[in-house]
Design an enzyme around this catalytic site. Structure first.
Site, mmCIF file in Angstrom:
data_model
loop_
_atom_site.group_PDB
_atom_site.id
_atom_site.type_symbol
_atom_site.label_atom_id
_atom_site.label_comp_id
_atom_site.label_asym_id
_atom_site.label_seq_id
_atom_site.Cartn_x
_atom_site.Cartn_y
_atom_site.Cartn_z
ATOM 1 C CB THR A 147 -0.921 0.044 1.238
ATOM 2 O OG1 THR A 147 -0.120 0.308 2.406
ATOM 3 C CG2 THR A 147 -1.687 -1.250 1.423
ATOM 4 C CG ASP A 148 -0.310 4.857 -1.904
ATOM 5 O OD1 ASP A 148 0.360 4.217 -2.740
ATOM 6 O OD2 ASP A 148 -1.333 5.500 -2.188
ATOM 7 C CB CYS A 149 0.647 4.065 4.650
ATOM 8 S SG CYS A 149 -0.782 2.968 4.656
ATOM 9 C CE1 TYR A 150 2.370 0.145 8.186
ATOM 10 C CE2 TYR A 150 0.054 0.265 7.495
ATOM 11 C CZ TYR A 150 1.032 0.409 8.470
ATOM 12 O OH TYR A 150 0.665 0.816 9.729
ATOM 13 N N PRO A 151 4.561 0.055 1.820
ATOM 14 C CG PRO A 151 6.453 1.318 1.309
ATOM 15 C CD PRO A 151 5.342 1.209 2.304
#
Length: 397
Positions: A141-145
């Site tokens: 994800t954007d916050c957890y790449p």
């Protein structure tokens, strides 16, 4: 106004523990104390009775926080030594269940259903200080790449590790036999055909909930011995059923009560948390639990003097009745004293018995807890809410 001649409080007993004046005995010892002095004098003399049990408790597991990576990851799949843990919680939290099995277990490829390694063994390995391989993956994800990592970790590398067991410490349990014509492989162990053997569990007269059959002193906040460290009861366990048939003195004649417990995994010992493998069934975890029972009055003195010959166990057929759901009517009842003698009689046939739990370990747990309390290291935790129970109509003489 209370009808009891002896009335103590948790606060009074804890003050005696702090001052090194508390009288503490194990549940085994309490049997003789009451026999020699009567329940009234025993209640006056004794402040705390310690209990213990050590056996397979399938409804167990641990919450682990594996710590953030760089870049950060929101784990969606995670395996600990090849055993899948549940990662659908948050970021790097997961829950490893004791009965989850390692699908690539070499033995399982040769003998399907015969797993040697599972979640219970992962928990034991961690507590023993052994290294495990953590393999995680994510969709990113954007916050957890980060989309994955593999690394070796010990318990010291894991920021948070909490043993959290939904159902432990069954108050009483079945004695399992097999009336079918083939050997069966169950969570009660290997049961040979045509009632050739009988397996049982629970520590009988040392069993925690059998020493407080109406849960007057056990509930949310009760401090306990858990896995070699200190833990807490956090409520009734799943399948808690206080309405099970009881003998005239209040002793349950079946499973009845259970507890849900938690504790810091980092304070525990592999001596009292051990992975288990049950041939043909799967994996689990042996858990050691000890609960201190405060002797608040005469009733508690009588409850804690229960002996193996007073505790009746239902004999259940696991060959046909249990898997079909028809096990509610046991074939008969036998006492723990009979079970521990090595032989019982079922329908006129003599049957060899064997325990799945360790009475020696249960005795050790009760003794360790006794030492902790007498030395002032362990205070009683007064429950903020006791476990759900049923009315007690008084002892029948």
């Amino acid at each position: 106004m209370s009808v009891f001649k002896v009335n103590k409080t948790f606060q009074e007993i804890n003050e005696k523990i702090r001052n090194g004046k508390a009288v503490v005995v194990t549940a085994e010892e309490m049997i003789d104390v009451v026999k020699e002095n009567g329940h009234l004098e025993a209640a006056q003399k004794v402040d705390v009775v310690t209990t213990g049990t050590f056996g397979i408790m399938c409804s167990s597991g641990a919450f682990l926080n594996t710590g953030h990576t760089k870049p950060r990851i929101r784990t969606s799949k995670i395996y600990l030594n090849g055993v899948e843990a549940y990662a659908g919680i948050a970021a790097v939290d997961c829950y490893i269940g004791a009965t989850q099995t390692r699908e690539d277990d070499p033995l399982n490829k040769v003998f399907p259903g015969r797993f040697r390694y599972g979640g219970g063994h992962v928990i034991e390995d961690l507590v023993a200080g052994r290294e495990i391989i953590v393999k995680a993956s994510s969709y990113g994800t954007d916050c957890y790449p980060n989309k994955g990592f593999t690394k070796k970790m010990t318990l010291n590398d894991i920021p948070d590790a909490v043993l959290l067991n939904p159902r432990n410490g069954y108050q009483n349990y079945n004695c399992g036999i097999n009336l079918s014509k083939k050997t069966i492989y169950t969570y009660m162990g290997i049961l040979r055909p045509e009632c050739m053997n009988a397996n049982f569990s629970t520590s009988g007269q040392l069993s925690p909930l059998l020493n407080d059959p109406f849960y007057r002193t056990i509930g949310v906040g009760t401090r306990i011995f858990l896995g070699g460290g200190i833990g807490y009861v956090i409520g009734p366990g799943t399948q808690h059923n206080p309405g099970v048939k009881r003998s005239e003195n209040g002793v349950v004649m079946g499973g009845a009560g259970t507890i849900s417990v938690r504790g810091n995994l980092k304070g525990m010992s592999p001596r009292f948390l051990r992975g288990a493998s049950l041939t043909g069934y799967g994996c689990s975890l042996n858990v050691g639990i000890g609960i201190p029972i405060p002797i608040l009055n005469e009733d508690m003195a009588r409850f804690t003097s229960v002996s193996d010959d007073e505790i009746l166990v239902p004999v259940v057929d696991y060959g046909l009745n249990y898997p079909s759901g028809e096990a509610s009517q046991p074939l008969c009842h036998v006492s723990y004293a009979q079970l521990r003698s090595g032989e019982i009689e079922v329908d006129g046939k003599k049957v060899t018995t064997a325990p799945l739990s360790s009475y020696a370990a249960a005795r050790e747990i009760a003794s360790i807890l006794k030492e902790w309390i007498t030395s002032g290291k362990f205070l009683l935790g007064e429950p903020q809410e006791v476990l759900p129970s049923v009315p007690f109509e008084g002892f029948q003489n």
